[in-house]
Design an enzyme around this catalytic site. Structure first.
Site, PDB file in Angstrom:
ATOM      1  CB  CYS A   2      -0.494  -6.055  10.719  1.00  0.00           C
ATOM      2  SG  CYS A   2      -2.176  -6.052   9.566  1.00  0.00           S
ATOM      3  NE  ARG A  28       4.918  -5.218  11.288  1.00  0.00           N
ATOM      4  CZ  ARG A  28       5.453  -6.171  11.151  1.00  0.00           C
ATOM      5  NH1 ARG A  28       7.573  -5.351  10.978  1.00  0.00           N
ATOM      6  NH2 ARG A  28       5.049  -7.662  11.740  1.00  0.00           N
ATOM      7  CD1 TRP A  74      -0.362  -4.997   2.575  1.00  0.00           C
ATOM      8  CD2 TRP A  74      -1.317  -7.110   3.110  1.00  0.00           C
ATOM      9  NE1 TRP A  74      -0.368  -5.700   1.457  1.00  0.00           N
ATOM     10  CE2 TRP A  74      -0.850  -7.066   2.067  1.00  0.00           C
ATOM     11  CE3 TRP A  74      -1.429  -8.143   4.198  1.00  0.00           C
ATOM     12  CZ2 TRP A  74      -1.250  -7.764   1.163  1.00  0.00           C
ATOM     13  CZ3 TRP A  74      -1.324  -9.042   2.820  1.00  0.00           C
ATOM     14  CH2 TRP A  74      -1.572  -9.194   1.878  1.00  0.00           C
ATOM     15  CG  ASN A 100       1.900  -7.940  13.003  1.00  0.00           C
ATOM     16  OD1 ASN A 100       3.009  -8.629  13.256  1.00  0.00           O
ATOM     17  ND2 ASN A 100       1.153  -8.946  11.262  1.00  0.00           N
ATOM     18  N   GLY A 101      -1.582 -10.619  12.506  1.00  0.00           N
ATOM     19  CA  GLY A 101      -1.207 -12.076  11.775  1.00  0.00           C
ATOM     20  C   GLY A 101      -2.438 -12.822  11.632  1.00  0.00           C
ATOM     21  CD  GLU A 469      14.754  -7.336  -7.778  1.00  0.00           C
ATOM     22  OE1 GLU A 469      15.058  -8.166  -7.658  1.00  0.00           O
ATOM     23  OE2 GLU A 469      15.335  -6.215  -6.639  1.00  0.00           O
ATOM     24  CE  LYS A 473      12.762  -3.958  -6.765  1.00  0.00           C
ATOM     25  NZ  LYS A 473      13.717  -4.988  -5.108  1.00  0.00           N
ATOM     26  CD  GLU A 476       8.646  -4.741  -5.489  1.00  0.00           C
ATOM     27  OE1 GLU A 476       8.050  -4.278  -4.264  1.00  0.00           O
ATOM     28  OE2 GLU A 476       9.925  -4.863  -5.986  1.00  0.00           O
ATOM     29  CG  HIS A 492      12.030 -22.130 -26.913  1.00  0.00           C
ATOM     30  ND1 HIS A 492      11.510 -22.727 -27.941  1.00  0.00           N
ATOM     31  CD2 HIS A 492      13.445 -21.680 -26.452  1.00  0.00           C
ATOM     32  CE1 HIS A 492      12.925 -23.198 -28.202  1.00  0.00           C
ATOM     33  NE2 HIS A 492      13.450 -22.572 -27.419  1.00  0.00           N
ATOM     34  CE  LYS A 587      12.073  -3.911   3.395  1.00  0.00           C
ATOM     35  NZ  LYS A 587      12.359  -3.395   1.561  1.00  0.00           N
TER      36      LYS A 587
HETATM   37  C1  F6R Z   1      10.710  -6.291  -3.355  1.00  0.00           C
HETATM   38  C2  F6R Z   1      10.618  -7.187  -2.553  1.00  0.00           C
HETATM   39  C3  F6R Z   1       9.977  -7.779  -1.825  1.00  0.00           C
HETATM   40  C4  F6R Z   1      10.552  -9.036  -0.961  1.00  0.00           C
HETATM   41  C5  F6R Z   1       9.566 -10.110  -0.615  1.00  0.00           C
HETATM   42  C6  F6R Z   1      11.098 -10.700   0.078  1.00  0.00           C
HETATM   43  O1  F6R Z   1      11.234  -5.359  -4.045  1.00  0.00           O
HETATM   44  O2  F6R Z   1      10.618  -6.203  -1.240  1.00  0.00           O
HETATM   45  O3  F6R Z   1       9.697  -8.873  -2.486  1.00  0.00           O
HETATM   46  O4  F6R Z   1      11.558  -9.266  -1.053  1.00  0.00           O
HETATM   47  O5  F6R Z   1       9.030  -9.893   0.624  1.00  0.00           O
HETATM   48  O6  F6R Z   1      11.499  -9.832   1.680  1.00  0.00           O
HETATM   49  P1  F6R Z   1      13.194 -10.228   2.563  1.00  0.00           P
HETATM   50  O7  F6R Z   1      14.233 -10.223   1.695  1.00  0.00           O
HETATM   51  O8  F6R Z   1      12.561  -9.865   3.979  1.00  0.00           O
HETATM   52  O9  F6R Z   1      12.290 -11.963   3.076  1.00  0.00           O
END
Ligand code: F6R
Length: 592
Positions: A2, A28, A74, A100-101, A469, A473, A476, A492, A587
């Protein structure tokens, strides 16, 4: 999660300023959006499910006003729909609020207010806050006092901006644990979750600390703690000079991938100045004196920390890696004098904040690797290594992952007083540029997997960490199910999932595991998998493969992961998805 914005202006130009802020804060949360303003002694609210674009399509006839608050959501409490979108108007229509929260005890407060005649239009915790403040305000006719009283009751975290119909010359706020800053300009003042929301308008911002409240007028900011008014410090808004526009790129993600070489170069400039490492002696001493290095992070940052942990072996320190949301509930300590290394691109991730609070309470030292020097985590850490990567706007993190690894490689170089890493990093930059130049090849590979339901990534050691990773990626931003498997674990259990035609991507960087991994490749091939290998020149295979320039193992992930970033990007793009704003995500994960 948010984003909130508030603007009070000397001109009747708040509409465009709020729209600008909302657009900037969409990272956000983007499932619903709205704004409220005061005009002719009325609070007017425009809000809807969907994006900022949807909102302005729904309300095309823009009124001009000089005070307003806005919100991108969000959803946490109450699903994403029109009624739960912010702002929320209090029952007696005195107050409009954006939040926000998360308020943990909102149900209890809601029952109390319901008993006092309040009715609710939404399912949110935020509407409860609006009504709680109004409840006190109707008794004491003093918003500041009402903020104080309600903050004593609220449990949870919040950043809140409030319009009061009786005071159309100010926007009230209060904050606990969720980010909130004040933007200062000649034309008026702003409130926002992130200074990005007013980068175009304000060259300075004021940081608001936890448990502060107050108000802004068009000329001034008034910030209070429970003891009275507090002096505030303003900082340069670095976002103002940043290039956050898309330019010729269709999405931020591809722009951010292609910025990687220049962001690594920037780190070399900052941390290896005039042929000398540029880290403080205090930090190097702290590493020297620590008997354990414990890494904590979430998501992509967690995946990066696994690589950092392997790199730490080079300095003979025992290390451990933890997922922040696990460690915060099950904290364990190793050694007498551990150094905790937190990784967080945003510096605002609530799960990580919880961990650093625990570590501080225990009196242990902390180092933060972050892309946001002004963040909540940065304020709490003993040492901060900024990534200087420029804002990541795409929800999927790319350049931060690579720069987190790079800055740590440099730190290890400084600790060992060994400059050989510099040339290795430079070689990696060349390799990345080569991959960028060959992205069309990856586009073709993406075409082959875009209709698949499952994709697997295989690796061992560093390559397994990278596979994690790559898999994150892909899932998501494409919504294709994917898993990363450590080569040796295949037999396994996970090999049961391998069937005809399933794509398996395999990373080959390490001579030591080459043959073992090749065996794994043969195992999945003989069960019908379609294998693509991402290999070093000296580790070629007989399968379909993407060959990358040979690099020393410790820097090889910097380049290979770029292949995986492009792969995810192109699949998402070809599927016609919103690459930068994947469903259900945001984000900055500022709630638990
Ligand atoms: C995936 C991604 C998330 C962040 C995670 C932690 O592409 O961006 O998995 O890495 O939410 O976020 P930060 O690094 O901001 O603590």
């Amino acid at each position: 999660m948010c984003g909130i914005v508030g603007v009070i202006s000397k001109q009747l130009d708040c509409n465009q300023k709020i729209r600008y802020g909302l657009k900037k804060l969409e990272y956000r949360g983007y499932d619903s959006v709205g704004y409220a303003y005061i005009l002719d002694n009325k609070i007017i609210i425009n809000k809807c499910k969907g994006t900022v674009e949807n909102l302005y399509e729904k309300y095309p006839n823009l009124k001009e006003f000089n005070i307003g608050i806005g919100h991108t959501r969000w959803a946490t409490t109450g699903k994403a729909d029109n009624k739960n979108a912010h702002p929320h108007l209090s029952f007696h229509k005195k107050i409009a609020l954006v939040h926000n929260g998360i308020i943990d005890n909102y149900n209890k407060i809601k029952s109390f207010l319901t008993k006092n005649g309040y009715k609710f239009k939404s399912d949110t915790d935020s509407e409860v806050v609006a009504n709680l403040i109004e409840y006190y305000y109707l008794k004491n006719n003093n918003i500041m006092e009402s903020l104080k009283l309600s903050s004593q009751i609220l449990i949870g975290n919040y950043a809140v901006a409030i319009l009061n119909i009786d005071e159309p010359d100010r926007i009230y706020f209060y904050k606990r644990k969720s980010p909130l800053v004040i933007g200062v300009s000649n034309d008026g003042l702003f409130l926002a979750s992130d200074s990005l929301a007013f980068d175009k308008y304000c060259s300075d911002f004021i940081d608001i600390h936890d448990d502060r409240f107050g108000y802004i007028t068009k000329d001034n900011a008034y910030v209070f703690s429970n003891k009275g008014i507090v002096d505030v410090k303003s900082y340069k808004n670095e976002n103002k000079s940043e290039d956050n526009e898309l330019g010729h790129y269709p999405f931020h993600m591809i722009k951010e991938i292609e910025e990687i070489p220049s962001k690594i170069e920037k780190l070399l400039d900052v941390y290896y100045k005039d042929n000398n490492y540029n880290f403080t002696n205090n930090l190097l001493e702290c590493i020297k004196n620590s008997d354990y290095i414990i890494f904590v992070g979430c998501g992509t940052s967690y995946n990066a920390e696994r690589i950092l942990s392997r790199l730490t072996d080079q300095i003979n320190k025992p290390t451990l890696t933890f997922i922040a949301s696990e460690w915060s509930y099950y904290p364990v300590y190793f050694g007498k004098n551990p150094l905790f290394v937190f990784l967080s691109q945003s510096g605002e991730t609530m799960d990580v904040i919880k961990c650093i609070d625990i570590v501080k309470e225990k009196g242990f030292k902390s180092l933060l690797i972050t892309n946001s020097e002004a963040s909540t985590l940065a304020k709490k850490a003993d040492f901060v290594l900024p990534l200087y990567s420029g804002r990541e706007i795409a929800v999927a993190s790319t350049k931060a992952y690579v720069t987190m690894i790079t800055v740590y490689l440099l730190l290890i170089g400084a600790y060992q007083n060994d400059a050989s890493i510099i040339d290795e990093i430079k070689e990696a930059i060349t390799a990345i540029k080569d991959i960028i130049a060959r992205k069309d090849e990856i586009y073709q590979i993406a075409l082959k997997i875009k209709k698949k339901k499952n994709v697997f990534f295989l690796g061992r050691g560093y390559d397994y960490d990278m596979a994690l990773e790559a898999s994150l990626k892909l899932k998501e931003i494409t919504y294709i199910h994917s898993e990363a498997i450590a080569g040796g674990e295949l037999k396994h259990g996970p090999i049961a999932l391998i069937e005809k035609g399933v794509p398996v991507f395999c990373f080959f960087s390490d001579k030591k595991t080459y043959h073992a991994l090749l065996n794994n490749v043969n195992e999945v091939k003989s069960r019908g998998a379609k294998v693509f290998n991402i290999v070093n020149e000296s580790l070629k295979t007989n399968d379909e493969q993407f060959i990358i320039k040979d690099l020393p193992l410790r820097v090889s992930m910097l380049s290979k992961i770029v292949f995986a970033f492009y792969l995810a990007y192109f699949v998402s793009y070809q599927k016609g998805l919103n690459v930068d704003k994947p469903r259900n995500l945001a984000k900055s994960v500022t709630v638990e």
